[in-house]
Design a protein around this motif. Sequence first.
Motif: not given
Length: 149
Positions: A4-17, A52-57
């Motif tokens: 996976i492209d390393p830039d795709l692994v990281w999300l901005k707070p707005g995207q995660v929220a 982090t999305l999985r942890l939030i779920a």
Amino acid sequence: MPQIDPDLVWLKPGQVAARAGIAVSALHYYESLGLITSRRTAGNRREYRRDTLRLIAFIRTAQRVGVSLTDIKKAIDELPAEGLPTTRDWARISRQWHDDLTARITELTALRDTFTHCIGCGCLSLKACPYSNPDDVLGLDGAGPRRFP
């Protein structure tokens, strides 16, 4: 295995929220409690790993069934620091919470079945009330309500 492209692994707070269905402030709160982590960019902006999305779920589901954030934190602290949690990890957490959740379900079922009588009483000091005042300990202080749920 494709990488996976390393830039795709990281999300901005707005995207995660947006994807998690929570406010950005909730992300910051969870982070302040040590439930999730972020990294800072060169511009000092937060970024969260996609997992982090999985942890939030997990956090939100546990909260929905009444697990405290303190207990959720303890469970997260026991998960592997690197890599994704396994089915065995989730099963272990489930076993730890099983008895507490079963007891809570039993109490809530009993409360639901007697709720009309219980809410209509209002005194909170009856010997018959196993929910608000077991053994009528508040009745020793006189009549009327003593605590609020």
